[in-house]
Write an enzyme that holds these catalytic residues in place. Structure first.
Site, PDB file in Angstrom:
ATOM      1  N   ASP A  74     -23.750  94.499   5.791  1.00  0.00           N
ATOM      2  CA  ASP A  74     -23.015  95.348   6.732  1.00  0.00           C
ATOM      3  C   ASP A  74     -21.997  96.146   5.909  1.00  0.00           C
ATOM      4  OD1 ASP A  74     -20.940  93.609   6.180  1.00  0.00           O
ATOM      5  OD2 ASP A  74     -20.562  93.044   8.263  1.00  0.00           O
ATOM      6  N   CYS A 114     -22.081  90.175   3.828  1.00  0.00           N
ATOM      7  CA  CYS A 114     -21.131  90.748   4.790  1.00  0.00           C
ATOM      8  C   CYS A 114     -19.729  90.399   4.293  1.00  0.00           C
ATOM      9  CB  CYS A 114     -21.409  90.272   6.215  1.00  0.00           C
ATOM     10  SG  CYS A 114     -21.250  88.508   6.533  1.00  0.00           S
ATOM     11  N   THR A 150     -17.689  87.848   5.082  1.00  0.00           N
ATOM     12  CA  THR A 150     -17.568  86.415   4.787  1.00  0.00           C
ATOM     13  C   THR A 150     -18.879  85.769   4.388  1.00  0.00           C
ATOM     14  OG1 THR A 150     -18.046  85.858   7.084  1.00  0.00           O
ATOM     15  CG2 THR A 150     -15.707  86.172   6.489  1.00  0.00           C
ATOM     16  N   HIS A 183     -33.330  72.050  -3.614  1.00  0.00           N
ATOM     17  CA  HIS A 183     -33.422  71.017  -2.572  1.00  0.00           C
ATOM     18  C   HIS A 183     -33.867  71.558  -1.215  1.00  0.00           C
ATOM     19  CE1 HIS A 183     -30.506  67.932  -4.597  1.00  0.00           C
ATOM     20  NE2 HIS A 183     -31.223  68.583  -5.493  1.00  0.00           N
ATOM     21  N   HIS A 209     -37.613  66.147  -0.629  1.00  0.00           N
ATOM     22  CA  HIS A 209     -37.048  67.397  -0.106  1.00  0.00           C
ATOM     23  C   HIS A 209     -38.024  68.065   0.868  1.00  0.00           C
ATOM     24  CE1 HIS A 209     -33.592  66.924  -2.512  1.00  0.00           C
ATOM     25  NE2 HIS A 209     -34.202  67.095  -3.663  1.00  0.00           N
TER      26      HIS A 209
HETATM   27  C1  RB5 Z   1     -16.922  92.577   9.703  1.00  0.00           C
HETATM   28  O1  RB5 Z   1     -15.591  92.904   9.952  1.00  0.00           O
HETATM   29  C2  RB5 Z   1     -17.068  91.088   9.493  1.00  0.00           C
HETATM   30  O2  RB5 Z   1     -16.883  90.414  10.689  1.00  0.00           O
HETATM   31  C3  RB5 Z   1     -18.443  90.783   8.917  1.00  0.00           C
HETATM   32  O3  RB5 Z   1     -18.598  91.461   7.703  1.00  0.00           O
HETATM   33  C4  RB5 Z   1     -18.730  89.320   8.591  1.00  0.00           C
HETATM   34  O4  RB5 Z   1     -17.704  88.765   7.845  1.00  0.00           O
HETATM   35  C5  RB5 Z   1     -19.117  88.499   9.742  1.00  0.00           C
HETATM   36  O5  RB5 Z   1     -19.357  87.295   9.618  1.00  0.00           O
END
Ligand code: RB5
Length: 145
Positions: A8, A65, A67, A98, A134
């Site tokens: 994203d 993304c 996080t 694994h 596994h």
């Molecule tokens: C975008 O602001 C953020 O929410 C997205 O990149 C991600 O971290 C979602 O899990």
């Protein structure tokens, strides 16, 4: 090995660095977007990427993304997808060996590009162990297509 990558807006810049790195290593990389740093919805790109893997058009995927959490949640809803959120090299190796993970998720707001490239390399260079225990554990929840 064929690779597919998606992000994203939060992972866009890191994705470009990962693509450059993988191409320099000689890999074929399909980029499913996003194609700019403009705000967008990460599940759209998780779905685009998992569709490529489910169609057999890539062996492994990378989703980035902010996080890595949203991408991993969305990708793991898809049958045959084993997505792992990794922010260290040990986990990247273990989840291939694994868990036979087929999608690596990372958060560009969590780690820097240097560590991200080390994680990517470990993920794609580590084979599944094919160890009986596994395979048995995977069979509980993650059928391989
Ligand atoms: C975008 O602001 C953020 O929410 C997205 O990149 C991600 O971290 C979602 O899990």
């Amino acid at each position: 090995m064929k690779l597919v990558i998606g992000s994203d807006h939060g992972g866009y810049d890191m994705k470009l660095e990962v693509i450059e790195h993988l191409k320099a290593r000689g890999f074929e990389v399909t980029d499913v977007g996003t194609d700019s740093p403009a705000s967008c919805d990460y599940p759209v790109y998780a779905k685009k990427l998992t569709d490529v893997i489910k169609a057999g058009d890539a062996d492994l995927g990378i989703l980035i993304c902010g996080t890595g959490i949203g991408m991993s949640m969305a990708a793991n809803k898809e049958e045959g997808i084993r997505a792992a959120l990794c922010h260290d090299v040990f986990s990247a190796e273990a989840t291939r060996s694994h868990n036979n993970a087929n999608v690596l998720c990372m958060g560009a707001r969590v780690i820097g590009p240097g560590l991200a490239l080390m994680i990517v390399d470990k993920f794609i260079d580590t084979p599944f162990s094919n160890d009986e225990r596994h395979i048995r554990r995977l069979s509980y929840y993650a059928p391989v297509q």
